[in-house]
Design an enzyme around this catalytic site. Structure first.
Site, PDB file in Angstrom:
ATOM      1  N   GLY A 179     117.366 107.947  -7.052  1.00 24.61           N
ATOM      2  CA  GLY A 179     116.904 108.275  -5.701  1.00 24.61           C
ATOM      3  C   GLY A 179     117.277 107.226  -4.647  1.00 24.61           C
ATOM      4  N   LYS A 208     123.857 119.827   2.277  1.00 23.33           N
ATOM      5  CA  LYS A 208     122.822 120.573   2.983  1.00 23.33           C
ATOM      6  C   LYS A 208     121.497 120.243   2.298  1.00 23.33           C
ATOM      7  CE  LYS A 208     121.477 124.604   5.188  1.00 23.33           C
ATOM      8  NZ  LYS A 208     121.175 123.975   6.473  1.00 23.33           N
ATOM      9  N   LYS A 222     111.252 111.512 -11.236  1.00 26.86           N
ATOM     10  CA  LYS A 222     110.478 112.491 -11.999  1.00 26.86           C
ATOM     11  C   LYS A 222     109.135 111.916 -12.466  1.00 26.86           C
ATOM     12  CE  LYS A 222     114.940 114.242 -13.137  1.00 26.86           C
ATOM     13  NZ  LYS A 222     116.122 114.019 -13.991  1.00 26.86           N
ATOM     14  N   ASN A 270     124.309 113.374 -15.479  1.00 21.53           N
ATOM     15  CA  ASN A 270     123.875 112.059 -15.961  1.00 21.53           C
ATOM     16  C   ASN A 270     124.489 111.832 -17.334  1.00 21.53           C
ATOM     17  OD1 ASN A 270     120.752 112.548 -14.364  1.00 21.53           O
ATOM     18  ND2 ASN A 270     122.335 111.133 -13.747  1.00 21.53           N
ATOM     19  N   ARG A 312     124.200 110.021 -19.998  1.00 22.51           N
ATOM     20  CA  ARG A 312     123.405 109.151 -20.889  1.00 22.51           C
ATOM     21  C   ARG A 312     122.252 109.975 -21.445  1.00 22.51           C
ATOM     22  NH1 ARG A 312     119.257 109.276 -17.224  1.00 22.51           N
ATOM     23  NH2 ARG A 312     119.850 108.868 -15.080  1.00 22.51           N
TER      24      ARG A 312
HETATM   25  P1  ADP Z   1     119.800 110.528  -8.094  1.00 21.70           P
HETATM   26  O1  ADP Z   1     121.157 110.464  -8.715  1.00 21.70           O
HETATM   27  O2  ADP Z   1     119.523 109.397  -7.155  1.00 21.70           O
HETATM   28  O3  ADP Z   1     118.703 110.776  -9.079  1.00 21.70           O
HETATM   29  P2  ADP Z   1     120.041 113.357  -7.464  1.00 21.70           P
HETATM   30  O4  ADP Z   1     121.266 113.842  -6.815  1.00 21.70           O
HETATM   31  O5  ADP Z   1     119.900 113.590  -8.930  1.00 21.70           O
HETATM   32  O6  ADP Z   1     119.843 111.801  -7.141  1.00 21.70           O
HETATM   33  O7  ADP Z   1     118.777 113.958  -6.741  1.00 21.70           O
HETATM   34  C1  ADP Z   1     117.476 113.531  -7.050  1.00 21.70           C
HETATM   35  C2  ADP Z   1     116.456 114.437  -6.389  1.00 21.70           C
HETATM   36  O8  ADP Z   1     116.618 114.417  -4.970  1.00 21.70           O
HETATM   37  C3  ADP Z   1     116.565 115.909  -6.758  1.00 21.70           C
HETATM   38  O9  ADP Z   1     115.900 116.222  -7.955  1.00 21.70           O
HETATM   39  C4  ADP Z   1     115.886 116.547  -5.561  1.00 21.70           C
HETATM   40  O10 ADP Z   1     114.493 116.398  -5.628  1.00 21.70           O
HETATM   41  C5  ADP Z   1     116.368 115.689  -4.411  1.00 21.70           C
HETATM   42  N1  ADP Z   1     117.603 116.243  -3.813  1.00 21.70           N
HETATM   43  C6  ADP Z   1     118.874 115.897  -4.124  1.00 21.70           C
HETATM   44  N2  ADP Z   1     119.767 116.585  -3.368  1.00 21.70           N
HETATM   45  C7  ADP Z   1     119.043 117.393  -2.580  1.00 21.70           C
HETATM   46  C8  ADP Z   1     119.386 118.368  -1.557  1.00 21.70           C
HETATM   47  N3  ADP Z   1     120.645 118.616  -1.239  1.00 21.70           N
HETATM   48  N4  ADP Z   1     118.360 119.014  -0.949  1.00 21.70           N
HETATM   49  C9  ADP Z   1     117.065 118.748  -1.249  1.00 21.70           C
HETATM   50  N5  ADP Z   1     116.681 117.849  -2.183  1.00 21.70           N
HETATM   51  C10 ADP Z   1     117.652 117.177  -2.843  1.00 21.70           C
END
Ligand code: ADP
Length: 446
Positions: free
Chosen positions: A164, A200, A236, A289, A291
């Site tokens: 995040g 988006k 999470k 991911n 891993r």
């Molecule tokens: P990271 O690699 O930092 O964990 P992710 O791309 O997996 O980031 O996204 C983590 C969380 O962020 C997602 O589970 C969701 O809750 C939120 N998120 C990511 N992209 C979007 C998006 N385009 N719109 C709304 N929420 C998003």
């Protein structure tokens, strides 16, 4: 099979890997920082080596010391766990160049997927839907132009992102102007890579991810999905398998996409293809991911497989021992992350464990390194354990979770046990009427 495996991690995942190695009859080497000298993973391993002072950059992220520890101890493979160096292609390469098998995908697959902007392009080429968005944007002008095309609100995301970090929303051009440099700065600080792209911003999506396993011979299969929509700050908090909104047909479709994504980079090992699903059921891949993930136990509970053992077998060159048709999803599993954190501010809490009791009984699994007398150092992630329940259906799993959370007791540090107890009782959680910003909305209500 490997002669000896070095576990390049700490905490519950190090313990989890040692247990898998013991079952496979493989001796283990633990590494530890000066802050973890008395930790369970040090005690359980056949051998252990101190690799540096408490700060992670000097110990668990110190590739040179870790590789030296592996060579000195006579290990021939390294399991990176999650976090730390687990998705670092340079580390995988250093291991390989010292004849140490890195238990994970190839450095090449990792570097393709670790760049999230690149992973989006690979997905698109393989016909996998991604959220409308951009390639890497460098200047504000470019970002503004692109944002107009995809329309506000948009999400600014770090190409090297994870956990995040480097992620910010922008509801308007003005916010984009303000948040673009902030996201770039955060990305630079966290990953040493300031590149960001836009997506988006989806309103109230669900986070649904597919577990995959691929061997080094090109075979791959999916092990169903996990729903991880209960998050705080994109991290999470509670995860479950299967998802209440994924039908058999949707599962098949998502699994096929996930396997296609894996095969497009010759992925080997355990991996997760993450999707966001809109309320109307449309779904898009967000990232892969490369891993083992924190929430892997819920998949293990509903498939009866041991993902860590599978990782080790695959890395040793074995062929995937099953076909897609043989994967059977049975029952329902839920995992609660137990964190050492202040219940009000969510700030990490450190101290010494004075009391500890975990629930038990049929269908209860605890993955934790915690013991009475352990001190929780302030240097690392605040997760101190995972409480996982398995029931024949979601209702039964929820009942078990309520009871197990009520019974469990940790004293000496602040934890989120109470928060999890309230969360599992919430009407929306009971009904699986959840989305990725549900917890944040809930906290705002107060
Ligand atoms: P990271 O690699 O930092 O964990 P992710 O791309 O997996 O980031 O996204 C983590 C969380 O962020 C997602 O589970 C969701 O809750 C939120 N998120 C990511 N992209 C979007 C998006 N385009 N719109 C709304 N929420 C998003």
């Amino acid at each position: 099979m490997f002669r000896k495996i070095l576990i390049a991690n700490r905490g519950e995942i190090a313990v989890r890997i040692i247990r898998a190695c013991r079952e496979l009859g493989i001796p283990t080497v633990s590494i530890f920082s000066e802050a973890d000298r008395n930790s369970l993973h040090v005690k359980l391993a056949d051998q252990s080596i101190c690799i540096g002072p408490p700060p992670a950059v000097k110990s668990y992220l110190n590739a040179h010391n870790i590789v030296s520890a592996a060579l000195i101890s006579g290990a021939d493979a390294v399991h990176p766990g999650y976090g730390f160096l687990s998705e670092n292609p340079q580390f995988a390469e250093i291991c390989q160049s010292h004849n140490l098998t890195f238990i994970g995908p190839s450095a090449e697959a990792m570097s393709q997927l670790g760049d999230k902007a690149r992973a989006r392009e690979i997905a698109q080429k393989s016909g996998i839907p991604v959220i409308p968005g951009t390639k890497v944007v460098e200047t504000l002008e470019q970002a503004l132009k692109e944002a107009k095309k995809i329309e506000f609100p948009v999400m600014i995301k770090a190409a090297a992102g994870g956990g995040g970090k480097g992620m910010r929303t922008a509801l308007s051009a003005k916010e984009l102007e303000k948040n673009l440099p902030l996201a770039q700065g955060e990305a630079e600080a966290a990953f040493g890579d300031s590149r960001v792209y836009l997506e988006k911003y989806l309103v109230r999506p669900r986070h649904i991810e597919v577990q995959i396993l691929g061997d080094r011979l090109g075979n791959a299969a999916a092990l169903g999905e996990r729903e991880c929509s209960l998050q705080r700050k994109h991290q999470k908090v509670m995860e479950e398998a299967p998802s209440s909104v994924v039908s058999h047909a949707v599962r098949e479709k998502m699994q096929k996409m996930a396997v296609r994504m894996a095969q497009s980079v010759q992925y080997s090992g355990a991996g997760t293809v993450e999707f966001l699903m809109e309320p109307n059921g449309n779904f898009y891949m967000i990232e892969v991911n490369a891993r083992i993930q924190v929430e892997h136990p819920v998949t293990e509970m509903v498939t009866g497989m041991d993902l860590v053992k599978e990782q080790i077998l695959i890395a040793s060159g074995e062929k995937l021992g099953f076909k897609q048709e043989q994967v059977v999803i049975q029952g329902h599993a839920i995992e609660c992350r137990i964190n050492a954190e202040d219940p009000q501010t969510f700030a990490p809490s450190s101290g010494t464990i004075t009391k500890l009791h975990w629930a038990g009984g049929p269908g209860i699994r605890i993955d934790s390194h915690l013991r009475i007398g352990d001190s929780i150092p302030p240097f690392y992630d605040s997760m101190i354990g995972k409480l996982i329940v398995y029931g024949k259906n979601r209702q039964e799993a929820l009942r078990k979770l309520r009871s197990a959370l009520d019974e469990s007791e940790i004293a000496g540090i602040a934890t989120n046990l109470d928060f999890q107890r309230r969360l599992v009782r919430h009407d929306a959680v009971q009904k699986a009427d959840i989305y990725v910003t549900f917890i944040e909305d809930l906290l705002k209500e107060k």
